[in-house]
Design a protein around this motif. Structure first.
Motif, PDB file in Angstrom:
ATOM      1  N   PRO A 154       0.818  -1.214   0.000  1.00 46.34           N
ATOM      2  CA  PRO A 154       0.000   0.000   0.000  1.00 46.34           C
ATOM      3  C   PRO A 154       0.854   1.267   0.000  1.00 46.34           C
ATOM      4  N   THR A 155       0.277   2.333  -0.528  1.00 45.16           N
ATOM      5  CA  THR A 155       0.919   3.645  -0.527  1.00 45.16           C
ATOM      6  C   THR A 155       0.339   4.465   0.613  1.00 45.16           C
ATOM      7  N   LEU A 156       1.208   5.070   1.400  1.00 41.43           N
ATOM      8  CA  LEU A 156       0.796   5.962   2.475  1.00 41.43           C
ATOM      9  C   LEU A 156       1.036   7.389   2.010  1.00 41.43           C
ATOM     10  N   ARG A 157      -0.033   8.181   1.939  1.00 41.99           N
ATOM     11  CA  ARG A 157       0.054   9.589   1.548  1.00 41.99           C
ATOM     12  C   ARG A 157       0.005  10.439   2.818  1.00 41.99           C
ATOM     13  N   LEU A 158       0.867  11.425   2.870  1.00 39.30           N
ATOM     14  CA  LEU A 158       0.992  12.273   4.057  1.00 39.30           C
ATOM     15  C   LEU A 158       0.734  13.727   3.679  1.00 39.30           C
ATOM     16  N   PHE A 159       0.069  14.458   4.569  1.00 35.33           N
ATOM     17  CA  PHE A 159      -0.296  15.832   4.287  1.00 35.33           C
ATOM     18  C   PHE A 159       0.061  16.744   5.454  1.00 35.33           C
ATOM     19  N   ALA A 160       0.274  18.012   5.137  1.00 34.29           N
ATOM     20  CA  ALA A 160       0.501  19.087   6.111  1.00 34.29           C
ATOM     21  C   ALA A 160       1.613  18.732   7.107  1.00 34.29           C
ATOM     22  N   SER A 161       1.326  18.838   8.413  1.00 31.91           N
ATOM     23  CA  SER A 161       2.373  18.669   9.430  1.00 31.91           C
ATOM     24  C   SER A 161       2.973  17.263   9.443  1.00 31.91           C
ATOM     25  N   VAL A 162       2.186  16.250   9.183  1.00 29.85           N
ATOM     26  CA  VAL A 162       2.720  14.888   9.175  1.00 29.85           C
ATOM     27  C   VAL A 162       3.674  14.692   7.979  1.00 29.85           C
ATOM     28  N   VAL A 220       0.697   2.179   9.225  1.00 38.15           N
ATOM     29  CA  VAL A 220       0.992   3.362  10.045  1.00 38.15           C
ATOM     30  C   VAL A 220       2.102   3.047  11.057  1.00 38.15           C
ATOM     31  N   GLU A 221       2.070   1.864  11.643  1.00 47.25           N
ATOM     32  CA  GLU A 221       3.125   1.466  12.578  1.00 47.25           C
ATOM     33  C   GLU A 221       4.480   1.366  11.878  1.00 47.25           C
ATOM     34  N   GLU A 222       4.494   0.850  10.660  1.00 44.96           N
ATOM     35  CA  GLU A 222       5.740   0.783   9.890  1.00 44.96           C
ATOM     36  C   GLU A 222       6.264   2.188   9.613  1.00 44.96           C
ATOM     37  N   ALA A 223       5.374   3.112   9.290  1.00 46.80           N
ATOM     38  CA  ALA A 223       5.775   4.505   9.073  1.00 46.80           C
ATOM     39  C   ALA A 223       6.336   5.102  10.349  1.00 46.80           C
ATOM     40  N   ASN A 237      -3.080  12.114  15.948  1.00 52.35           N
ATOM     41  CA  ASN A 237      -4.196  13.052  15.820  1.00 52.35           C
ATOM     42  C   ASN A 237      -4.763  13.130  14.406  1.00 52.35           C
ATOM     43  N   CYS A 238      -4.251  12.322  13.513  1.00 55.62           N
ATOM     44  CA  CYS A 238      -4.677  12.375  12.115  1.00 55.62           C
ATOM     45  C   CYS A 238      -5.939  11.558  11.865  1.00 55.62           C
ATOM     46  N   ARG A 239      -6.711  12.021  10.912  1.00 56.32           N
ATOM     47  CA  ARG A 239      -7.801  11.213  10.373  1.00 56.32           C
ATOM     48  C   ARG A 239      -7.180  10.297   9.333  1.00 56.32           C
ATOM     49  N   ILE A 240      -7.753   9.123   9.198  1.00 49.55           N
ATOM     50  CA  ILE A 240      -7.202   8.140   8.272  1.00 49.55           C
ATOM     51  C   ILE A 240      -8.248   7.808   7.219  1.00 49.55           C
ATOM     52  N   TRP A 241      -7.837   7.904   5.971  1.00 48.49           N
ATOM     53  CA  TRP A 241      -8.713   7.585   4.849  1.00 48.49           C
ATOM     54  C   TRP A 241      -8.080   6.466   4.042  1.00 48.49           C
ATOM     55  N   LEU A 242      -8.908   5.624   3.487  1.00 51.85           N
ATOM     56  CA  LEU A 242      -8.464   4.530   2.628  1.00 51.85           C
ATOM     57  C   LEU A 242      -9.172   4.667   1.287  1.00 51.85           C
ATOM     58  N   GLU A 292      -4.488   2.991  -1.218  1.00 56.98           N
ATOM     59  CA  GLU A 292      -3.856   4.243  -0.833  1.00 56.98           C
ATOM     60  C   GLU A 292      -4.443   4.697   0.500  1.00 56.98           C
ATOM     61  N   ILE A 293      -3.572   4.841   1.481  1.00 58.95           N
ATOM     62  CA  ILE A 293      -3.953   5.306   2.813  1.00 58.95           C
ATOM     63  C   ILE A 293      -3.492   6.750   2.945  1.00 58.95           C
ATOM     64  N   ALA A 294      -4.369   7.614   3.449  1.00 59.38           N
ATOM     65  CA  ALA A 294      -4.012   9.010   3.635  1.00 59.38           C
ATOM     66  C   ALA A 294      -4.108   9.388   5.110  1.00 59.38           C
ATOM     67  N   LEU A 295      -3.075  10.066   5.602  1.00 62.30           N
ATOM     68  CA  LEU A 295      -3.093  10.617   6.964  1.00 62.30           C
ATOM     69  C   LEU A 295      -3.330  12.116   6.842  1.00 62.30           C
ATOM     70  N   LEU A 296      -4.444  12.575   7.450  1.00 56.66           N
ATOM     71  CA  LEU A 296      -4.852  13.973   7.357  1.00 56.66           C
ATOM     72  C   LEU A 296      -4.866  14.597   8.747  1.00 56.66           C
ATOM     73  N   PRO A 297      -3.885  15.465   9.037  1.00 58.02           N
ATOM     74  CA  PRO A 297      -3.856  16.122  10.347  1.00 58.02           C
ATOM     75  C   PRO A 297      -5.045  17.064  10.515  1.00 58.02           C
ATOM     76  N   PRO A 298      -5.383  17.391  11.757  1.00 56.59           N
ATOM     77  CA  PRO A 298      -6.463  18.350  11.988  1.00 56.59           C
ATOM     78  C   PRO A 298      -6.113  19.697  11.336  1.00 56.59           C
ATOM     79  N   VAL A 299      -7.132  20.362  10.848  1.00 56.04           N
ATOM     80  CA  VAL A 299      -6.938  21.657  10.211  1.00 56.04           C
ATOM     81  C   VAL A 299      -7.157  22.744  11.251  1.00 56.04           C
ATOM     82  N   SER A 300      -6.260  23.703  11.253  1.00 52.82           N
ATOM     83  CA  SER A 300      -6.453  24.825  12.167  1.00 52.82           C
ATOM     84  C   SER A 300      -6.325  26.115  11.375  1.00 52.82           C
TER      85      SER A 300
END
Length: 78
Positions: free
Chosen positions: A2-10, A30-33, A47-52, A68-76
């Protein structure tokens, strides 16, 4: 794998926006990451939301090599 996509602070902590990692579940990937990117990544990822594949998912969901797994940090902001 699988591909792990990361956004913003992560993404900033990991130093990349995308990585291919082994795992049978979202949690495994996520543990491997976390192992690869360290404690700061782990703290931010908690604190991230996880999308598949574009949909919200649970941590114990099984994944396939083409997922494709996406980690989305909270938006502020304000």
């Amino acid at each position: 794998m699988p591909t792990l996509r990361l956004f913003a602070s992560v993404k900033q902590v990991a130093g990349t926006g995308s990585v291919i990692l082994p795992g049978e579940t979202v949690s495994d990937v996520v543990e491997e990451a976390s192992t690869q990117f360290g404690a700061e990544f782990t703290d931010v990822a908690k604190n991230c939301r996880i999308w598949l594949n574009g949909n919200p998912t649970e941590i114990d969901t099984r994944v396939n090599d083409d997922d494709e797994i996406a980690l989305l940090p909270p938006v502020s902001g304000g």
